[in-house]
Motif scaffolding. Structure first.
Motif, PDB file in Angstrom:
ATOM      1  N   LYS A   1     -21.527  16.171  -6.568  1.00 63.74           N
ATOM      2  CA  LYS A   1     -21.883  14.893  -7.175  1.00 63.74           C
ATOM      3  C   LYS A   1     -21.116  13.756  -6.502  1.00 63.74           C
ATOM      4  N   VAL A   2     -21.773  12.620  -6.354  1.00 57.90           N
ATOM      5  CA  VAL A   2     -21.100  11.440  -5.823  1.00 57.90           C
ATOM      6  C   VAL A   2     -20.159  10.863  -6.880  1.00 57.90           C
ATOM      7  N   LEU A   3     -20.594  10.948  -8.135  1.00 61.85           N
ATOM      8  CA  LEU A   3     -19.780  10.444  -9.240  1.00 61.85           C
ATOM      9  C   LEU A   3     -19.803  11.430 -10.403  1.00 61.85           C
ATOM     10  N   GLU A   4     -18.612  11.731 -10.914  1.00 58.26           N
ATOM     11  CA  GLU A   4     -18.477  12.530 -12.136  1.00 58.26           C
ATOM     12  C   GLU A   4     -17.580  11.769 -13.102  1.00 58.26           C
ATOM     13  N   VAL A   5     -18.159  11.294 -14.183  1.00 63.52           N
ATOM     14  CA  VAL A   5     -17.414  10.571 -15.213  1.00 63.52           C
ATOM     15  C   VAL A   5     -17.073  11.566 -16.312  1.00 63.52           C
ATOM     16  N   LYS A   6     -15.776  11.727 -16.569  1.00 62.26           N
ATOM     17  CA  LYS A   6     -15.299  12.784 -17.469  1.00 62.26           C
ATOM     18  C   LYS A   6     -14.529  12.208 -18.650  1.00 62.26           C
ATOM     19  N   ALA A   7     -15.229  12.118 -19.792  1.00 61.39           N
ATOM     20  CA  ALA A   7     -14.611  11.678 -21.060  1.00 61.39           C
ATOM     21  C   ALA A   7     -13.798  10.395 -20.871  1.00 61.39           C
ATOM     22  N   LEU A   8     -14.392   9.437 -20.190  1.00 61.95           N
ATOM     23  CA  LEU A   8     -13.711   8.185 -19.862  1.00 61.95           C
ATOM     24  C   LEU A   8     -13.600   7.303 -21.111  1.00 61.95           C
ATOM     25  N   SER A   9     -12.388   6.849 -21.406  1.00 61.97           N
ATOM     26  CA  SER A   9     -12.157   6.044 -22.606  1.00 61.97           C
ATOM     27  C   SER A   9     -11.281   4.839 -22.273  1.00 61.97           C
ATOM     28  N   LYS A  10     -11.516   3.755 -23.040  1.00 60.45           N
ATOM     29  CA  LYS A  10     -10.689   2.556 -22.898  1.00 60.45           C
ATOM     30  C   LYS A  10     -10.450   1.943 -24.267  1.00 60.45           C
ATOM     31  N   GLN A  11      -9.168   1.828 -24.614  1.00 58.61           N
ATOM     32  CA  GLN A  11      -8.758   1.251 -25.895  1.00 58.61           C
ATOM     33  C   GLN A  11      -8.167  -0.134 -25.654  1.00 58.61           C
ATOM     34  N   TYR A  12      -8.724  -1.134 -26.335  1.00 60.95           N
ATOM     35  CA  TYR A  12      -8.156  -2.488 -26.332  1.00 60.95           C
ATOM     36  C   TYR A  12      -7.593  -2.747 -27.719  1.00 60.95           C
ATOM     37  N   SER A  13      -6.286  -2.741 -27.865  1.00 58.35           N
ATOM     38  CA  SER A  13      -5.681  -2.980 -29.168  1.00 58.35           C
ATOM     39  C   SER A  13      -6.359  -2.092 -30.220  1.00 58.35           C
ATOM     40  N   LYS A  14      -7.115  -2.704 -31.141  1.00 57.29           N
ATOM     41  CA  LYS A  14      -7.770  -1.909 -32.184  1.00 57.29           C
ATOM     42  C   LYS A  14      -9.227  -1.566 -31.843  1.00 57.29           C
TER      43      LYS A  14
ATOM     44  N   LEU B   1     -12.021   0.299 -29.568  1.00 53.42           N
ATOM     45  CA  LEU B   1     -12.300   1.376 -28.613  1.00 53.42           C
ATOM     46  C   LEU B   1     -13.565   0.986 -27.852  1.00 53.42           C
ATOM     47  N   ALA B   2     -13.391   0.394 -26.671  1.00 57.70           N
ATOM     48  CA  ALA B   2     -14.519  -0.159 -25.914  1.00 57.70           C
ATOM     49  C   ALA B   2     -15.378   0.920 -25.276  1.00 57.70           C
ATOM     50  N   ALA B   3     -14.755   2.025 -24.888  1.00 59.13           N
ATOM     51  CA  ALA B   3     -15.486   3.174 -24.323  1.00 59.13           C
ATOM     52  C   ALA B   3     -14.839   4.436 -24.877  1.00 59.13           C
ATOM     53  N   ASP B   4     -15.676   5.336 -25.392  1.00 58.74           N
ATOM     54  CA  ASP B   4     -15.166   6.512 -26.090  1.00 58.74           C
ATOM     55  C   ASP B   4     -15.727   7.794 -25.491  1.00 58.74           C
ATOM     56  N   LYS B   5     -14.921   8.440 -24.644  1.00 60.55           N
ATOM     57  CA  LYS B   5     -15.284   9.734 -24.043  1.00 60.55           C
ATOM     58  C   LYS B   5     -16.662   9.697 -23.368  1.00 60.55           C
ATOM     59  N   VAL B   6     -16.854   8.699 -22.528  1.00 62.25           N
ATOM     60  CA  VAL B   6     -18.117   8.554 -21.789  1.00 62.25           C
ATOM     61  C   VAL B   6     -18.152   9.559 -20.633  1.00 62.25           C
ATOM     62  N   SER B   7     -19.239  10.333 -20.556  1.00 64.92           N
ATOM     63  CA  SER B   7     -19.382  11.347 -19.507  1.00 64.92           C
ATOM     64  C   SER B   7     -20.804  11.334 -18.938  1.00 64.92           C
ATOM     65  N   PHE B   8     -20.914  11.271 -17.622  1.00 60.93           N
ATOM     66  CA  PHE B   8     -22.197  11.422 -16.928  1.00 60.93           C
ATOM     67  C   PHE B   8     -21.902  11.634 -15.456  1.00 60.93           C
ATOM     68  N   ASP B   9     -22.922  11.949 -14.676  1.00 59.80           N
ATOM     69  CA  ASP B   9     -22.715  12.134 -13.236  1.00 59.80           C
ATOM     70  C   ASP B   9     -23.879  11.532 -12.461  1.00 59.80           C
ATOM     71  N   ILE B  10     -23.664  11.343 -11.168  1.00 61.36           N
ATOM     72  CA  ILE B  10     -24.688  10.798 -10.276  1.00 61.36           C
ATOM     73  C   ILE B  10     -24.709  11.641  -9.008  1.00 61.36           C
ATOM     74  N   ALA B  11     -25.901  12.074  -8.621  1.00 63.86           N
ATOM     75  CA  ALA B  11     -26.071  12.893  -7.419  1.00 63.86           C
ATOM     76  C   ALA B  11     -26.286  12.009  -6.187  1.00 63.86           C
ATOM     77  N   PRO B  12     -26.118  12.562  -4.994  1.00 68.25           N
ATOM     78  CA  PRO B  12     -26.389  11.792  -3.777  1.00 68.25           C
ATOM     79  C   PRO B  12     -27.830  11.277  -3.765  1.00 68.25           C
ATOM     80  N   GLY B  13     -28.004  10.007  -3.449  1.00 69.07           N
ATOM     81  CA  GLY B  13     -29.337   9.422  -3.371  1.00 69.07           C
ATOM     82  C   GLY B  13     -29.969   9.108  -4.712  1.00 69.07           C
ATOM     83  N   GLU B  14     -29.207   9.236  -5.792  1.00 66.54           N
ATOM     84  CA  GLU B  14     -29.748   8.994  -7.130  1.00 66.54           C
ATOM     85  C   GLU B  14     -29.439   7.576  -7.597  1.00 66.54           C
TER      86      GLU B  14
END
Length: 246
Positions: free
Chosen positions: A3-16, A18-31
Protein backbone atom coordinates in the motif's frame (compact mmCIF):
# COMPACT_ATOMS: atom_id res chain seq x y z
CA UNK A 1 0.78 -5.30 -3.46
CA UNK A 2 2.29 -2.85 -0.95
CA UNK A 3 0.00 0.00 0.00
CA UNK A 4 1.13 3.55 -0.69
CA UNK A 5 -0.69 4.69 2.45
CA UNK A 6 -1.76 2.80 5.56
CA UNK A 7 -3.60 4.85 8.17
CA UNK A 8 -3.65 2.96 11.47
CA UNK A 9 -6.02 4.11 14.24
CA UNK A 10 -4.94 7.72 13.74
CA UNK A 11 -6.23 10.04 16.48
CA UNK A 12 -5.89 13.71 17.38
CA UNK A 13 -7.02 15.25 20.66
CA UNK A 14 -7.39 19.03 20.99
CA UNK A 15 -7.95 19.87 24.65
CA UNK A 16 -11.45 18.44 25.22
CA UNK A 17 -12.20 17.85 21.52
CA UNK A 18 -11.35 14.53 19.85
CA UNK A 19 -10.96 15.74 16.25
CA UNK A 20 -10.01 12.32 14.84
CA UNK A 21 -10.75 9.05 16.61
CA UNK A 22 -8.92 5.88 15.51
CA UNK A 23 -9.22 6.63 11.79
CA UNK A 24 -8.01 3.71 9.64
CA UNK A 25 -7.91 3.23 5.86
CA UNK A 26 -5.40 2.50 3.10
CA UNK A 27 -4.62 3.56 -0.47
CA UNK A 28 -3.15 1.31 -3.16
CA UNK A 29 -0.75 2.41 -5.93
CA UNK A 30 -2.65 4.29 -8.64
CA UNK A 31 -5.78 4.59 -6.50
CA UNK A 32 -7.82 7.76 -5.96
CA UNK A 33 -9.31 7.75 -2.45
CA UNK A 34 -11.74 10.49 -1.37
CA UNK A 35 -12.17 11.43 2.27
CA UNK A 36 -15.48 13.26 2.68
CA UNK A 37 -17.54 14.57 5.57
CA UNK A 38 -19.35 17.62 6.97
CA UNK A 39 -17.43 20.72 8.08
CA UNK A 40 -15.63 20.00 11.35
CA UNK A 41 -15.83 16.23 10.85
CA UNK A 42 -12.07 15.67 11.06
CA UNK A 43 -11.12 15.56 7.36
CA UNK A 44 -8.57 18.36 7.45
CA UNK A 45 -7.10 17.18 10.76
CA UNK A 46 -6.62 13.68 9.33
CA UNK A 47 -5.09 15.02 6.12
CA UNK A 48 -2.70 17.28 8.05
CA UNK A 49 -1.53 14.39 10.22
CA UNK A 50 -0.81 12.30 7.12
CA UNK A 51 0.98 15.31 5.62
CA UNK A 52 3.14 15.61 8.81
CA UNK A 53 1.79 19.12 9.50
CA UNK A 54 0.15 17.86 12.70
CA UNK A 55 1.51 15.29 15.15
CA UNK A 56 -0.99 12.53 15.98
CA UNK A 57 -2.01 12.02 19.60
CA UNK A 58 -2.20 8.28 18.92
CA UNK A 59 -1.92 5.81 16.05
CA UNK A 60 0.24 6.14 12.96
CA UNK A 61 0.20 6.54 9.19
CA UNK A 62 2.68 4.75 6.94
CA UNK A 63 3.48 6.41 3.61
CA UNK A 64 5.50 4.26 1.19
CA UNK A 65 6.89 2.35 4.18
CA UNK A 66 7.67 5.47 6.24
CA UNK A 67 6.00 6.38 9.54
CA UNK A 68 4.69 9.93 10.01
CA UNK A 69 5.75 9.58 13.66
CA UNK A 70 9.24 8.09 13.29
CA UNK A 71 10.31 9.35 9.85
CA UNK A 72 8.33 12.51 8.97
CA UNK A 73 11.17 13.82 6.79
CA UNK A 74 11.07 10.63 4.69
CA UNK A 75 7.28 10.95 4.38
CA UNK A 76 7.69 14.50 3.05
CA UNK A 77 9.93 13.16 0.29
CA UNK A 78 7.11 10.82 -0.83
CA UNK A 79 4.14 13.17 -0.78
CA UNK A 80 2.82 16.45 -2.07
CA UNK A 81 0.11 18.44 -0.30
CA UNK A 82 -2.02 21.04 -2.08
CA UNK A 83 -4.36 22.81 0.37
CA UNK A 84 -7.54 24.55 -0.69
CA UNK A 85 -6.13 27.99 0.11
CA UNK A 86 -2.84 27.49 -1.78
CA UNK A 87 -1.66 30.38 -3.94
CA UNK A 88 1.23 31.31 -6.22
CA UNK A 89 3.52 34.33 -6.48
CA UNK A 90 1.53 36.78 -8.63
CA UNK A 91 4.57 38.82 -9.71
CA UNK A 92 6.27 35.74 -11.18
CA UNK A 93 5.60 34.33 -14.63
CA UNK A 94 4.18 30.82 -14.69
CA UNK A 95 7.41 29.34 -16.03
CA UNK A 96 9.57 31.19 -13.47
CA UNK A 97 7.34 29.88 -10.70
CA UNK A 98 7.69 26.29 -11.92
CA UNK A 99 11.48 26.61 -12.14
CA UNK A 100 11.63 28.18 -8.68
CA UNK A 101 9.52 25.41 -7.15
CA UNK A 102 11.47 22.66 -8.94
CA UNK A 103 14.65 24.14 -7.49
CA UNK A 104 13.33 23.52 -3.98
CA UNK A 105 13.42 19.77 -4.64
CA UNK A 106 16.79 19.46 -6.36
CA UNK A 107 19.84 21.46 -7.44
CA UNK A 108 20.47 19.23 -10.46
CA UNK A 109 19.76 21.35 -13.55
CA UNK A 110 18.72 18.38 -15.69
CA UNK A 111 16.28 17.18 -13.04
CA UNK A 112 14.87 20.71 -12.69
CA UNK A 113 14.35 20.82 -16.45
CA UNK A 114 12.64 17.41 -16.33
CA UNK A 115 10.27 18.55 -13.57
CA UNK A 116 9.45 21.82 -15.35
CA UNK A 117 8.81 20.11 -18.70
CA UNK A 118 6.52 17.62 -16.97
CA UNK A 119 4.63 20.45 -15.25
CA UNK A 120 4.28 22.35 -18.55
CA UNK A 121 2.74 19.28 -20.19
CA UNK A 122 0.39 18.61 -17.26
CA UNK A 123 -0.95 22.18 -16.85
CA UNK A 124 -1.46 22.75 -20.58
CA UNK A 125 -1.07 26.53 -20.26
CA UNK A 126 1.25 26.84 -23.26
CA UNK A 127 2.41 30.39 -24.02
CA UNK A 128 0.49 31.77 -21.03
CA UNK A 129 3.33 30.43 -18.87
CA UNK A 130 5.32 33.46 -20.08
CA UNK A 131 2.76 35.79 -18.49
CA UNK A 132 2.65 36.88 -14.87
CA UNK A 133 0.51 34.74 -12.59
CA UNK A 134 -1.35 37.88 -11.51
CA UNK A 135 -3.01 37.90 -14.94
CA UNK A 136 -4.25 34.29 -14.61
CA UNK A 137 -7.82 33.21 -13.94
CA UNK A 138 -8.52 31.08 -10.85
CA UNK A 139 -8.76 28.01 -13.10
CA UNK A 140 -5.36 28.68 -14.66
CA UNK A 141 -3.78 29.15 -11.23
CA UNK A 142 -5.27 25.88 -10.01
CA UNK A 143 -3.91 24.02 -13.06
CA UNK A 144 -0.47 25.56 -12.45
CA UNK A 145 -0.57 24.57 -8.76
CA UNK A 146 -1.65 21.01 -9.51
CA UNK A 147 1.11 20.66 -12.11
CA UNK A 148 3.63 22.00 -9.58
CA UNK A 149 2.34 19.56 -6.96
CA UNK A 150 2.76 16.47 -9.12
CA UNK A 151 5.78 17.34 -11.29
CA UNK A 152 8.12 15.35 -9.01
CA UNK A 153 5.93 12.23 -9.36
CA UNK A 154 5.19 11.85 -5.63
CA UNK A 155 4.04 8.49 -4.31
CA UNK A 156 0.99 10.19 -2.81
CA UNK A 157 -0.63 13.47 -3.82
CA UNK A 158 -2.90 14.96 -1.15
CA UNK A 159 -5.38 17.46 -2.58
CA UNK A 160 -7.81 19.44 -0.43
CA UNK A 161 -10.78 20.75 -2.46
CA UNK A 162 -8.85 20.59 -5.77
CA UNK A 163 -11.59 22.32 -7.82
CA UNK A 164 -13.00 24.71 -5.20
CA UNK A 165 -14.32 27.92 -6.77
CA UNK A 166 -13.74 26.78 -10.35
CA UNK A 167 -16.29 26.95 -13.16
CA UNK A 168 -17.62 23.70 -14.61
CA UNK A 169 -15.19 23.50 -17.57
CA UNK A 170 -12.07 24.12 -15.46
CA UNK A 171 -13.28 21.71 -12.77
CA UNK A 172 -13.80 18.97 -15.36
CA UNK A 173 -10.30 19.56 -16.75
CA UNK A 174 -8.74 19.27 -13.28
CA UNK A 175 -10.63 16.02 -12.61
CA UNK A 176 -9.47 14.57 -15.92
CA UNK A 177 -5.89 15.55 -15.09
CA UNK A 178 -6.11 13.69 -11.77
CA UNK A 179 -7.60 10.56 -13.34
CA UNK A 180 -4.98 10.58 -16.10
CA UNK A 181 -2.10 10.89 -13.62
CA UNK A 182 -3.44 7.96 -11.61
CA UNK A 183 -4.03 5.78 -14.68
CA UNK A 184 -0.90 6.60 -16.67
CA UNK A 185 1.66 7.51 -13.99
CA UNK A 186 0.40 5.16 -11.26
CA UNK A 187 0.19 8.11 -8.87
CA UNK A 188 -1.99 7.69 -5.77
CA UNK A 189 -4.31 10.46 -4.58
CA UNK A 190 -6.01 11.35 -1.32
CA UNK A 191 -8.75 13.88 -2.06
CA UNK A 192 -11.07 15.92 0.09
CA UNK A 193 -14.06 17.63 -1.51
CA UNK A 194 -17.61 18.75 -0.77
CA UNK A 195 -18.59 18.14 -4.40
CA UNK A 196 -20.25 14.71 -4.49
CA UNK A 197 -20.50 14.73 -8.30
CA UNK A 198 -16.76 15.25 -8.43
CA UNK A 199 -16.13 12.43 -5.96
CA UNK A 200 -18.33 10.02 -7.94
CA UNK A 201 -16.50 10.88 -11.17
CA UNK A 202 -12.91 10.84 -10.00
CA UNK A 203 -12.51 8.44 -7.05
CA UNK A 204 -12.03 4.67 -6.88
CA UNK A 205 -13.04 4.49 -3.23
CA UNK A 206 -14.63 6.80 -0.69
CA UNK A 207 -14.36 7.19 3.08
CA UNK A 208 -17.06 9.11 4.96
CA UNK A 209 -15.97 10.73 8.21
CA UNK A 210 -18.30 12.23 10.82
CA UNK A 211 -17.50 13.62 14.27
CA UNK A 212 -13.94 12.31 13.99
CA UNK A 213 -15.04 8.75 13.18
CA UNK A 214 -14.49 7.10 9.80
CA UNK A 215 -17.97 5.62 9.41
CA UNK A 216 -17.71 3.69 6.15
CA UNK A 217 -15.39 3.06 3.18
CA UNK A 218 -16.04 1.51 -0.21
CA UNK A 219 -16.47 2.08 -3.93
CA UNK A 220 -19.17 4.55 -4.97
CA UNK A 221 -21.37 1.89 -6.61
CA UNK A 222 -20.88 -0.43 -3.66
CA UNK A 223 -21.95 2.26 -1.19
CA UNK A 224 -24.98 3.27 -3.27
CA UNK A 225 -26.10 -0.34 -3.34
CA UNK A 226 -25.44 -0.85 0.37
CA UNK A 227 -27.51 2.19 1.33
CA UNK A 228 -30.11 1.79 -1.44
CA UNK A 229 -29.24 5.27 -2.64
CA UNK A 230 -29.53 6.90 -6.06
CA UNK A 231 -26.29 8.86 -5.68
CA UNK A 232 -23.39 9.57 -3.35
CA UNK A 233 -25.14 12.59 -1.81
CA UNK A 234 -27.87 10.28 -0.47
CA UNK A 235 -25.26 7.87 0.90
CA UNK A 236 -23.45 10.78 2.56
CA UNK A 237 -26.66 12.11 4.11
CA UNK A 238 -27.70 8.73 5.51
CA UNK A 239 -24.29 7.90 6.96
CA UNK A 240 -23.95 11.31 8.64
CA UNK A 241 -27.51 11.29 9.98
CA UNK A 242 -27.05 7.76 11.36
CA UNK A 243 -24.00 8.98 13.24
CA UNK A 244 -25.90 12.03 14.53
CA UNK A 245 -28.61 9.73 15.94
CA UNK A 246 -26.10 7.43 17.63
Amino acid sequence: MEKVLEVKALSKQYSKVLAADKVSFDIAPGEIFALIGPNGAGKTTTIRMISTLLTPTDGDAIVAGNSVIKNPEKVRECITYLPDEAGAYKTMTGISYLKFMAGLFTTNTKTIELYVNRAKEICGLGDRLKDKIGSYSRGMIRKLLLARAVMTKPKLAILDEPTSGLDVINAIEIRKMIKKLAAEEGMSFLLSSHNMLEIEFVSNRVGIISKGHLMVTGGTDELKQRYNAANLEEVFERVVLENEIH
